[in-house]
Design a protein around this motif. Structure first.
Motif, PDB file in Angstrom:
ATOM      1  N   GLY A  59      41.044  55.792  52.522  1.00  0.00           N
ATOM      2  CA  GLY A  59      40.463  56.591  51.457  1.00  0.00           C
ATOM      3  C   GLY A  59      39.960  55.842  50.242  1.00  0.00           C
ATOM      4  N   ALA A  60      39.983  54.505  50.272  1.00  0.00           N
ATOM      5  CA  ALA A  60      39.515  53.717  49.137  1.00  0.00           C
ATOM      6  C   ALA A  60      38.133  53.148  49.422  1.00  0.00           C
ATOM      7  CB  ALA A  60      40.487  52.586  48.839  1.00  0.00           C
ATOM      8  N   GLU A  61      37.461  52.705  48.380  1.00  0.00           N
ATOM      9  CA  GLU A  61      36.230  51.942  48.529  1.00  0.00           C
ATOM     10  C   GLU A  61      36.596  50.483  48.309  1.00  0.00           C
ATOM     11  OE1 GLU A  61      31.660  51.631  46.763  1.00  0.00           O
ATOM     12  OE2 GLU A  61      33.057  53.133  45.989  1.00  0.00           O
ATOM     13  N   ALA A  62      36.264  49.641  49.264  1.00  0.00           N
ATOM     14  CA  ALA A  62      36.648  48.237  49.186  1.00  0.00           C
ATOM     15  C   ALA A  62      35.484  47.344  49.574  1.00  0.00           C
ATOM     16  CB  ALA A  62      37.844  47.952  50.095  1.00  0.00           C
ATOM     17  N   ILE A  63      35.433  46.170  48.950  1.00  0.00           N
ATOM     18  CA  ILE A  63      34.454  45.160  49.323  1.00  0.00           C
ATOM     19  C   ILE A  63      35.170  43.835  49.507  1.00  0.00           C
ATOM     20  CG2 ILE A  63      32.528  46.287  48.168  1.00  0.00           C
ATOM     21  CD1 ILE A  63      32.807  44.232  45.902  1.00  0.00           C
ATOM     22  N   PHE A  64      34.607  42.992  50.356  1.00  0.00           N
ATOM     23  CA  PHE A  64      35.162  41.657  50.560  1.00  0.00           C
ATOM     24  C   PHE A  64      34.194  40.638  49.989  1.00  0.00           C
ATOM     25  CE2 PHE A  64      35.538  37.716  53.045  1.00  0.00           C
ATOM     26  CZ  PHE A  64      36.883  37.421  52.819  1.00  0.00           C
ATOM     27  N   VAL A  65      34.726  39.695  49.209  1.00  0.00           N
ATOM     28  CA  VAL A  65      33.938  38.613  48.643  1.00  0.00           C
ATOM     29  C   VAL A  65      34.461  37.298  49.214  1.00  0.00           C
ATOM     30  CG1 VAL A  65      33.267  37.383  46.551  1.00  0.00           C
ATOM     31  CG2 VAL A  65      33.482  39.879  46.511  1.00  0.00           C
ATOM     32  N   SER A  66      33.608  36.585  49.923  1.00  0.00           N
ATOM     33  CA  SER A  66      33.999  35.287  50.466  1.00  0.00           C
ATOM     34  C   SER A  66      33.794  34.233  49.393  1.00  0.00           C
ATOM     35  CB  SER A  66      33.146  34.950  51.694  1.00  0.00           C
ATOM     36  OG  SER A  66      33.495  33.689  52.214  1.00  0.00           O
ATOM     37  N   ALA A  67      34.859  33.552  49.019  1.00  0.00           N
ATOM     38  CA  ALA A  67      34.773  32.569  47.943  1.00  0.00           C
ATOM     39  C   ALA A  67      35.870  31.535  48.079  1.00  0.00           C
ATOM     40  CB  ALA A  67      34.878  33.259  46.587  1.00  0.00           C
ATOM     41  N   ASP A  68      35.596  30.355  47.548  1.00  0.00           N
ATOM     42  CA  ASP A  68      36.553  29.262  47.513  1.00  0.00           C
ATOM     43  C   ASP A  68      37.234  29.277  46.145  1.00  0.00           C
ATOM     44  OD1 ASP A  68      37.967  26.908  47.544  1.00  0.00           O
ATOM     45  OD2 ASP A  68      36.244  25.619  47.975  1.00  0.00           O
ATOM     46  N   LEU A  69      38.539  29.462  46.118  1.00  0.00           N
ATOM     47  CA  LEU A  69      39.271  29.509  44.854  1.00  0.00           C
ATOM     48  C   LEU A  69      39.134  28.226  44.050  1.00  0.00           C
ATOM     49  CD1 LEU A  69      42.677  31.295  45.579  1.00  0.00           C
ATOM     50  CD2 LEU A  69      40.855  32.059  44.069  1.00  0.00           C
ATOM     51  N   ALA A  70      38.818  27.143  44.713  1.00  0.00           N
ATOM     52  CA  ALA A  70      38.680  25.865  44.018  1.00  0.00           C
ATOM     53  C   ALA A  70      37.377  25.776  43.220  1.00  0.00           C
ATOM     54  CB  ALA A  70      38.758  24.710  45.007  1.00  0.00           C
ATOM     55  N   ASP A  71      36.509  26.767  43.372  1.00  0.00           N
ATOM     56  CA  ASP A  71      35.212  26.782  42.703  1.00  0.00           C
ATOM     57  C   ASP A  71      35.239  27.780  41.543  1.00  0.00           C
ATOM     58  OD1 ASP A  71      32.595  26.909  41.892  1.00  0.00           O
ATOM     59  OD2 ASP A  71      31.780  27.457  43.855  1.00  0.00           O
ATOM     60  N   PRO A  72      35.313  27.312  40.305  1.00  0.00           N
ATOM     61  CA  PRO A  72      35.378  28.236  39.154  1.00  0.00           C
ATOM     62  C   PRO A  72      34.195  29.199  39.095  1.00  0.00           C
ATOM     63  CG  PRO A  72      35.946  26.016  38.466  1.00  0.00           C
ATOM     64  CD  PRO A  72      35.420  25.909  39.864  1.00  0.00           C
ATOM     65  N   ALA A  73      33.000  28.712  39.430  1.00  0.00           N
ATOM     66  CA  ALA A  73      31.819  29.573  39.395  1.00  0.00           C
ATOM     67  C   ALA A  73      31.957  30.728  40.384  1.00  0.00           C
ATOM     68  CB  ALA A  73      30.563  28.758  39.697  1.00  0.00           C
ATOM     69  N   ALA A  74      32.513  30.446  41.553  1.00  0.00           N
ATOM     70  CA  ALA A  74      32.704  31.482  42.565  1.00  0.00           C
ATOM     71  C   ALA A  74      33.733  32.514  42.098  1.00  0.00           C
ATOM     72  CB  ALA A  74      33.146  30.859  43.882  1.00  0.00           C
ATOM     73  N   CYS A  75      34.758  32.046  41.389  1.00  0.00           N
ATOM     74  CA  CYS A  75      35.779  32.956  40.865  1.00  0.00           C
ATOM     75  C   CYS A  75      35.183  33.901  39.822  1.00  0.00           C
ATOM     76  CB  CYS A  75      36.927  32.160  40.262  1.00  0.00           C
ATOM     77  SG  CYS A  75      37.895  31.225  41.469  1.00  0.00           S
ATOM     78  N   LEU A  76      34.415  33.352  38.907  1.00  0.00           N
ATOM     79  CA  LEU A  76      33.783  34.175  37.876  1.00  0.00           C
ATOM     80  C   LEU A  76      32.772  35.134  38.498  1.00  0.00           C
ATOM     81  CD1 LEU A  76      33.253  31.434  35.140  1.00  0.00           C
ATOM     82  CD2 LEU A  76      34.940  33.282  35.101  1.00  0.00           C
ATOM     83  N   ALA A  77      32.046  34.666  39.506  1.00  0.00           N
ATOM     84  CA  ALA A  77      31.067  35.513  40.180  1.00  0.00           C
ATOM     85  C   ALA A  77      31.742  36.675  40.906  1.00  0.00           C
ATOM     86  CB  ALA A  77      30.243  34.688  41.163  1.00  0.00           C
ATOM     87  N   ALA A  78      32.940  36.446  41.442  1.00  0.00           N
ATOM     88  CA  ALA A  78      33.663  37.509  42.133  1.00  0.00           C
ATOM     89  C   ALA A  78      34.008  38.645  41.179  1.00  0.00           C
ATOM     90  CB  ALA A  78      34.932  36.949  42.773  1.00  0.00           C
ATOM     91  N   VAL A  79      34.416  38.295  39.961  1.00  0.00           N
ATOM     92  CA  VAL A  79      34.696  39.318  38.954  1.00  0.00           C
ATOM     93  C   VAL A  79      33.423  40.093  38.640  1.00  0.00           C
ATOM     94  CG1 VAL A  79      35.445  39.756  36.587  1.00  0.00           C
ATOM     95  CG2 VAL A  79      36.599  38.000  37.959  1.00  0.00           C
TER      96      VAL A  79
END
Length: 264
Positions: A59-79
Motif C-alpha cells: 500500500g505504499a509508494e516506493a522508489i529505488f535509487v541505485s547509488a554508491d554511498l561512497a559518492d557524496p554527490a550521489a547521496c545528495l542527489a538521492a535526497v
C-alpha cells in the motif's frame, strides 16, 4: 486504527540499504505504521525492484535509487530525487554499511578510506541533504543511524569498522545538538550480532563458516537468538515517529550482552 498503528502516517523516508536486511525490515514496519512514501537507496537494481514491488503491494509508494554511498554527490542527489518524487522528505535511516574485516595491522590505507567513505561520509552527506531540505522548508524531521555495539571497542578484526561506527556515533550527537531548536532529531541504535543475509555472506567469506553457523551462534547466545531485524525495526520506527517526542542524541544498545560486564 490506534496511534501506534499509524504513528508514521506523516513520514516520508529515505532508507539506505532499503532493499534488504535492516533497511527493508524498517521499510516494511514503516508501511505497517502508515508511511506511504519511501525512497530505498542501494546498489542492486534487482533487489530494489523486488523490494519496491513488495512495499507497493502493501500500500505504499516506493522508489529505488541505485547509488554508491561512497559518492557524496550521489547521496545528495538521492535526497533531491525523493523530494522531487514525493514533494518532501522528513525522515532518514542510515542502515547500509560495509563490515569488511581487518585488524589494525592488516588494514591498508585503501581499506580504511573505503570503510570511512561508506560508513561515515555517505551518512554525513545524506544527513546534510535532508537537513538542508528541512531547514529550507521549516519542517521537523527525524534521522536514525544504525551503528553497532562495536562502538564500545569491537573485535580485533574489526578495527576500521569499529572506528567508523564510533565516528558516526559522535556525528549523531553533533547533529542532534546542532538542530534540536529546529525540531530536527537524530538518534542511533547499536545492534549486536545480527541474523541477516549480509551477515551470512560475511561469515562465509571471512570466517569460512559452515552452513549451520547461525544455529550454532544462536545456541550459544544468552537469549538463544541473534538480533532479528524485524524486531529491531520497531525501535527504529519509534525513533522516527512523533511518538518519540523530544528524544534526540540517544545511542541505544540493542543487544543481549551488556557493555562493561565481564562474564556472568
Amino acid at each position: 486504527m490506534s496511534d501506534l498503528t499509524m504513528r508514521n502516517a506523516g513520514t516520508n523516508a529515505l532508507i539506505t540499504g532499503g532493499a534488504q536486511g535492516v533497511g527493508l525490515a524498517v521499510a516494511r514496519q514503516l508501511v505497517e505504521e502508515g508511511c506511504k512514501a519511501l525512497v530505498l537507496l542501494g546498489r542492486s537494481e534487482d533487489k530494489g525492484r523486488v523490494a519496491v514491488a513488495e512495499l507497493e503491494k502493501r500500500g505504499a509508494e516506493a522508489i529505488f535509487v541505485s547509488a554508491d554511498l561512497a559518492d557524496p554527490a550521489a547521496c545528495l542527489a538521492a535526497v533531491e530525487t525523493g523530494v522531487k518524487r514525493f514533494g518532501s522528505l522528513n525522515a532518514l535511516v542510515n542502515a547500509a554499511a560495509s563490515a569488511a574485516r581487518g585488524s589494525l595491522v592488516e588494514t591498508t590505507p585503501a581499506m580504511f578510506d573505503e570503510m570511512f567513505a561508506i560508513n561515515v561520509r555517505g551518512p554525513f552527506f545524506l544527513m546534510q541533504g535532508l537537513v538542508k531540505h528541512l531547514l529550507e522548508t521549516s519542517q521537523p524531521g527525524s534521522m536514525v543511524n544504525v551503528l553497532s555495539v562495536n562502538v564500545h571497542g569491537g573485535q580485533s578484526f574489526l578495527s576500521s569498522y569499529s572506528a567508523s561506527k564510533g565516528a558516526l556515533a559522535t556525528l549523531t550527537k553533533n547533529v542532534a545538538n546542532a538542530y534540536r531548536r529546529n525540531r530536527i532529531r537524530c538518534n542511533a541504535v547499536m545492534p549486536g550480532w545480527m541474523d541477516t543475509p549480509g551477515e551470512a555472506m560475511t561469515q562465509a567469506k571471512f570466517h569460512d563458516a559452515a552452513p549451520d553457523w547461525l544455529a550454532k551462534a544462536e545456541a550459544a547466545a544468552p537469549m538463544g537468538q541473534l538480533v532479528k531485524t524485524h524486531e529491531m525495526a520497531g525501535l527504529i520506527t519509534y525513533m522516527l515517529s512523533p511518538q518519540s517526542g523530544v528524544m534526540t542524541g540517544a545511542l541505544v544498545d540493542y543487544d543481549q550482552n551488556v557493555p562493561g560486564i565481564i562474564g556472568e
